[in-house]
Design a protein around this motif. Structure first.
Motif, PDB file in Angstrom:
ATOM      1  N   LEU A 167      -5.616  -1.316  -2.053  1.00 31.37           N
ATOM      2  CA  LEU A 167      -6.521  -0.644  -2.346  1.00 31.37           C
ATOM      3  C   LEU A 167      -6.900   0.697  -1.440  1.00 31.37           C
ATOM      4  O   LEU A 167      -8.090   1.326  -1.716  1.00 31.37           O
ATOM      5  CB  LEU A 167      -7.383  -2.113  -2.863  1.00 31.37           C
ATOM      6  N   LYS A 172      -3.736   2.848  -6.391  1.00 30.74           N
ATOM      7  CA  LYS A 172      -4.522   1.624  -7.062  1.00 30.74           C
ATOM      8  C   LYS A 172      -2.817   0.702  -8.301  1.00 30.74           C
ATOM      9  O   LYS A 172      -3.430  -0.202  -8.728  1.00 30.74           O
ATOM     10  CB  LYS A 172      -5.322   2.397  -7.852  1.00 30.74           C
ATOM     11  N   LEU A 217     -11.178  -2.369  -9.831  1.00 30.60           N
ATOM     12  CA  LEU A 217     -10.211  -1.280  -9.988  1.00 30.60           C
ATOM     13  C   LEU A 217      -9.580  -1.531 -11.690  1.00 30.60           C
ATOM     14  O   LEU A 217      -9.809  -0.331 -12.479  1.00 30.60           O
ATOM     15  CB  LEU A 217      -8.100  -2.249  -9.893  1.00 30.60           C
TER      16      LEU A 217
END
Length: 221
Positions: A167, A172, A217
């Motif tokens: 991250l 991602k 996310l």
């Protein structure tokens, strides 16, 4: 033109025996240490670097030396040498081509042979990875956490650490993949949260961290 020649002596210590191969950034040679015998020497192609740039180039050697375990390729020396093209960084290691990739393959093979073997202490390697992250060396933090995840694939802690590193690096999809895996391991209650602790408190800490990652996310966050 190669950086080193067969028969050449490096730093009055290493005799270059033969060229083994090269990648985009470095050449690898089999060398013979005057006292310790055969080793592999990785010489970086970029010349004329300052100390900070040399330190960055030698990051792989630093990574491998910090973990230090029989299942990890051993690093013996890291320094600079004078080639015809200029000053280059180098490090020497066991005569096993492949660097970190070879380490991962070695760990995976050892795990296949004995699913219960402790390849190296999970907590020790995790601390090394966290040190890299604190120092801002995200790339090498990821490499360490990847090795931990290969060695301990069913560790929620290992997958949580890797998710957080991905991250921070902006990867991602991989962050989501490992965060979800960490939660799935916790929810299964089939294995400990890590090889070194499985307290309710620590399981809760991992859960909160992975849920925070997944929240970051989520679309629109």
């Amino acid at each position: 033109m190669r950086l080193l020649e067969e028969g050449q002596t490096v730093r009055d210590t290493y005799e270059v025996e033969r060229f083994l191969g090269e990648g985009a950034f470095a050449e690898v040679y089999r060398v013979k240490h005057r006292f310790l015998g055969r080793q592999a020497m990785k010489v970086f192609k970029r010349v004329g670097m300052n100390l900070e740039e040399i330190h960055e180039m030698l990051g792989e050697a630093i990574l491998l030396s910090r973990i230090g375990h029989p299942n990890i390729v051993r690093v013996f020396d890291a320094n600079v040498l004078e080639a015809a093209q200029g000053t280059c960084g180098y490090f020497t290691m066991e005569n096993i081509p492949g660097g970190a990739v070879q380490v991962a393959q070695r760990l995976a093979e050892a795990r296949r042979k004995d699913p219960q073997v402790q390849l190296f202490p999970e907590i020790t390697a995790s601390i090394v990875g966290q040190d890299f992250m604190r120092e801002g060396d995200v790339k090498y933090g990821i490499e360490v956490f990847k090795l931990v995840a290969v060695a301990y694939p069913d560790s929620a802690d290992a997958n949580d650490n890797l998710a957080g590193a991905y991250l921070k690096d902006g990867q991602k999809d991989l962050a989501k993949q490992h965060a979800e895996k960490a939660l799935a391991i916790l929810d299964s209650h089939k294995v400990p949260a890590s090889s070194w602790t499985d307290t309710d408190e620590y399981r809760g800490e991992i859960r909160r961290d992975t849920e925070k990652i997944l929240k970051q996310l989520a679309p629109g966050s």
